[in-house]
Design a protein around this motif. Structure first.
Motif, PDB file in Angstrom:
ATOM      1  N   GLY A 109       0.707  -1.339  -0.174  1.00 16.21           N
ATOM      2  CA  GLY A 109       0.027  -0.056   0.240  1.00 16.21           C
ATOM      3  C   GLY A 109       0.871   1.278   0.050  1.00 16.21           C
ATOM      4  N   GLU A 110       0.209   2.205  -0.042  1.00 20.20           N
ATOM      5  CA  GLU A 110       0.701   3.740   0.087  1.00 20.20           C
ATOM      6  C   GLU A 110       1.302   4.165   1.295  1.00 20.20           C
ATOM      7  OE1 GLU A 110      -0.177   8.382  -1.041  1.00 20.20           O
ATOM      8  OE2 GLU A 110      -1.536   6.691  -1.715  1.00 20.20           O
ATOM      9  N   LEU A 111       2.627   4.548   1.593  1.00 17.45           N
ATOM     10  CA  LEU A 111       3.068   4.847   2.930  1.00 17.45           C
ATOM     11  C   LEU A 111       2.508   6.355   3.281  1.00 17.45           C
ATOM     12  CD1 LEU A 111       5.054   4.264   5.290  1.00 17.45           C
ATOM     13  CD2 LEU A 111       6.666   5.464   3.795  1.00 17.45           C
ATOM     14  N   LEU A 128       5.403   3.149  14.269  1.00 16.42           N
ATOM     15  CA  LEU A 128       6.366   3.626  13.428  1.00 16.42           C
ATOM     16  C   LEU A 128       5.969   4.225  12.092  1.00 16.42           C
ATOM     17  CD1 LEU A 128       9.019   0.732  13.698  1.00 16.42           C
ATOM     18  CD2 LEU A 128       9.000   2.770  15.327  1.00 16.42           C
ATOM     19  N   ALA A 129       4.932   3.662  11.482  1.00 16.88           N
ATOM     20  CA  ALA A 129       4.525   4.045  10.067  1.00 16.88           C
ATOM     21  C   ALA A 129       3.137   3.535   9.925  1.00 16.88           C
ATOM     22  CB  ALA A 129       5.482   3.435   9.192  1.00 16.88           C
ATOM     23  N   LEU A 130       2.501   4.288   9.084  1.00 16.82           N
ATOM     24  CA  LEU A 130       0.963   3.971   8.621  1.00 16.82           C
ATOM     25  C   LEU A 130       0.916   3.876   7.149  1.00 16.82           C
ATOM     26  CD1 LEU A 130      -2.051   3.843   9.449  1.00 16.82           C
ATOM     27  CD2 LEU A 130      -2.059   6.205   9.064  1.00 16.82           C
ATOM     28  N   ILE A 131       0.264   2.854   6.723  1.00 14.67           N
ATOM     29  CA  ILE A 131       0.049   2.467   5.296  1.00 14.67           C
ATOM     30  C   ILE A 131      -1.690   2.815   5.033  1.00 14.67           C
ATOM     31  CG2 ILE A 131       0.141   0.603   3.514  1.00 14.67           C
ATOM     32  CD1 ILE A 131       2.252  -0.589   5.218  1.00 14.67           C
ATOM     33  N   ASP A 132      -1.809   3.190   3.831  1.00 11.15           N
ATOM     34  CA  ASP A 132      -3.189   3.591   3.728  1.00 11.15           C
ATOM     35  C   ASP A 132      -4.241   2.549   3.715  1.00 11.15           C
ATOM     36  OD1 ASP A 132      -5.605   4.646   2.574  1.00 11.15           O
ATOM     37  OD2 ASP A 132      -4.803   4.626   0.539  1.00 11.15           O
ATOM     38  N   PRO A 133      -4.954   2.676   5.013  1.00 13.88           N
ATOM     39  CA  PRO A 133      -5.933   1.594   5.623  1.00 13.88           C
ATOM     40  C   PRO A 133      -7.147   1.384   4.831  1.00 13.88           C
ATOM     41  CG  PRO A 133      -6.083   3.603   6.858  1.00 13.88           C
ATOM     42  CD  PRO A 133      -5.329   3.818   5.895  1.00 13.88           C
ATOM     43  N   GLY A 227       4.316   8.588   0.559  1.00 21.38           N
ATOM     44  CA  GLY A 227       3.777   8.555  -0.735  1.00 21.38           C
ATOM     45  C   GLY A 227       4.213   7.519  -1.678  1.00 21.38           C
ATOM     46  N   ASN A 228       5.642   6.724  -1.278  1.00 21.44           N
ATOM     47  CA  ASN A 228       6.018   5.476  -1.880  1.00 21.44           C
ATOM     48  C   ASN A 228       4.946   4.322  -1.574  1.00 21.44           C
ATOM     49  OD1 ASN A 228       9.338   6.064  -0.978  1.00 21.44           O
ATOM     50  ND2 ASN A 228       7.939   6.890  -2.520  1.00 21.44           N
ATOM     51  N   THR A 229       4.672   3.374  -2.608  1.00 17.38           N
ATOM     52  CA  THR A 229       4.289   2.360  -2.430  1.00 17.38           C
ATOM     53  C   THR A 229       5.099   1.138  -1.775  1.00 17.38           C
ATOM     54  OG1 THR A 229       2.727   2.648  -4.155  1.00 17.38           O
ATOM     55  CG2 THR A 229       2.810   0.371  -3.760  1.00 17.38           C
TER      56      THR A 229
END
Length: 437
Positions: A109-111, A128-133, A227-229
């Protein structure tokens, strides 16, 4: 006539050449004679006479003494002590993290966000990070709807089953219809279990969009930007975490030391380890031996040892080069001399003892060395004065004059001067030559 004139010209030229050669030879001979006379006058001149007079004033001999020196040789001494001495091993090692984890995305997914600072400590379970849920939320809602639908069908099938039981009991419905309804209820129950598993999986995939720290440690540099996948197959992941509290140091020691190390580990006696910087000037940390490798390296005859350090101040980093000092044991109540006093020559290892201005050679056996102190065994007693500087000009039975020990810089300069003397052909130490005779 012309031929005769030419012959006379050639004869005159040859004669002039021989005259010039004879003059050159005479000049060279005269220069050599003059140079020898100058050297003779320099050797027997006023300086030589003064040197001879000085030698006569000191004992009537101008050639006595090593390196042109007569009388007692000046030396610096130190006292023999009886005390405890630590038995230590110096080795080279590198810092290794107790655990290292590469944090990767578990779903594609998108970061959307990063919640850590590069190089800062993180806690286990920290976000630490969130990916598009959003795609995963939709999948969760679909699974939840399918579960609700099948659950309603199951409730209806169970109600029909209860009615068919009453009818069959009153013989108002065939038995086959009851059996069919029971099978339908069991089928819907299995479907409900499948729907519940699908919902649980959707919720799990949704939870993976929140990337958390698997261990506590120090965060590395980010490997992906907003914005990176990101995908689970990314080789570098999102970041790496190194657990440096405690930090481990791996180093190699001779296999001859292994029995002692294993003996103390089996007895649960802590083996102290110190980590020093590259220049061996600053002590970075203190720790203890944790374990050893399971095999000896046959090519080097060493075995790897791992030591653990608390590293509460965070001074140790992964892959950092350190000098390691392992304390194996402590020799109790032994004779200790300065390491500079120990000499090596034809007699083996020995020291020069000075008593009442007389030099005596004493053979010693080395037990252990700890920096500038060495434990020895031999014909010495506490309080004896051993030579620590100037031993290269001594011999057994000779005379020595005790002077104050030079400063570190002067001692180093003296060592350099001795090195230059050896390079220019100075003879070996008198003690060694006398012993070899």
């Amino acid at each position: 006539m012309q031929n005769k004139h030419a012959k006379r010209s050639r004869s005159a030229g040859a004669a002039r050449a021989w005259v010039l050669i004879a003059v050159a030879i005479a000049a060279l001979a005269l220069a050599g004679w003059w140079w020898k006379g100058r050297e003779a006058s320099g050797a027997d001149g006023p300086a030589s006479a003064a040197s001879a007079a000085s030698g006569a004033g000191r004992g009537g001999s101008s050639s006595g003494g090593r390196f042109g020196r007569t009388g007692p040789q000046p030396v610096s001494v130190a006292s023999v002590q009886r005390r405890d001495l630590a038995v230590a091993i110096d080795a080279i090692g590198s810092i290794a993290a107790a655990n290292t984890a590469v944090v990767r995305a578990k779903v594609s997914g998108e970061l959307k966000a990063l919640y850590f600072k590069e190089g800062q400590p993180v806690k286990a379970g920290q976000l630490l990070a969130l990916i598009d849920p959003r795609p995963f939320e939709i999948a969760r809602d679909q699974a939840q709807a399918a579960l609700a639908r099948d659950q309603a069908q199951l409730e209806n099938a169970r109600a029909d089953l209860a009615r068919y039981r009453d009818l069959v009991a009153k013989e108002a419905a065939p038995r086959q219809q009851l059996d069919t309804q029971q099978a339908l209820v069991r089928q819907l129950e299995a479907t409900l279990l499948s729907d519940q598993a699908a919902l649980d999986n959707a919720r799990l995939q949704l939870s993976y969009t929140r990337v958390t720290a698997p261990i506590a440690g120090q965060a590395g540099l980010k490997q992906a930007d907003l914005g990176n996948t990101v995908t689970p197959s990314d080789a570098n992941g999102l970041l790496s975490i190194a657990q440096t509290q405690p930090a481990a140091v791996v180093f190699a020691v001779p296999d001859a030391r292994l029995p002692r190390i294993r003996q103390q580990l089996a007895a649960q006696q802590p083996l102290a380890v110190q980590a020093w910087d590259r220049e061996h000037r600053n002590k970075l940390a203190e720790g203890r031996v944790d374990s050893t490798d399971n095999a000896i390296d046959a090519t080097t005859g060493t075995i790897k040892v791992k030591a653990l350090f608390d590293n509460k101040d965070g001074n140790l980093f992964s892959n950092q080069f350190v000098n390691v000092r392992l304390q194996l044991d402590t020799l109790k109540d032994v004779l200790v001399v300065p390491t500079a006093a120990v000499q090596r020559g034809a007699p083996g290892t020995f020291v020069y003892l000075v008593a009442d201005g007389t030099v005596a050679l004493r053979k010693v056996q080395l037990l252990a060395t700890d920096g500038e102190a060495t434990a020895v065994q031999g014909e010495l007693k506490p309080g004896d004065q051993v030579v620590i500087d100037g031993a290269d000009r001594l011999r057994d039975g000779g005379k020595a004059e005790v002077i104050q020990a030079p400063a570190a810089g002067a001692s180093a300069a003296s060592g350099r001067e001795r090195g230059r003397n050896r390079q220019h052909g100075a003879s070996a130490p008198a003690g060694a030559s006398a012993a070899s005779r």
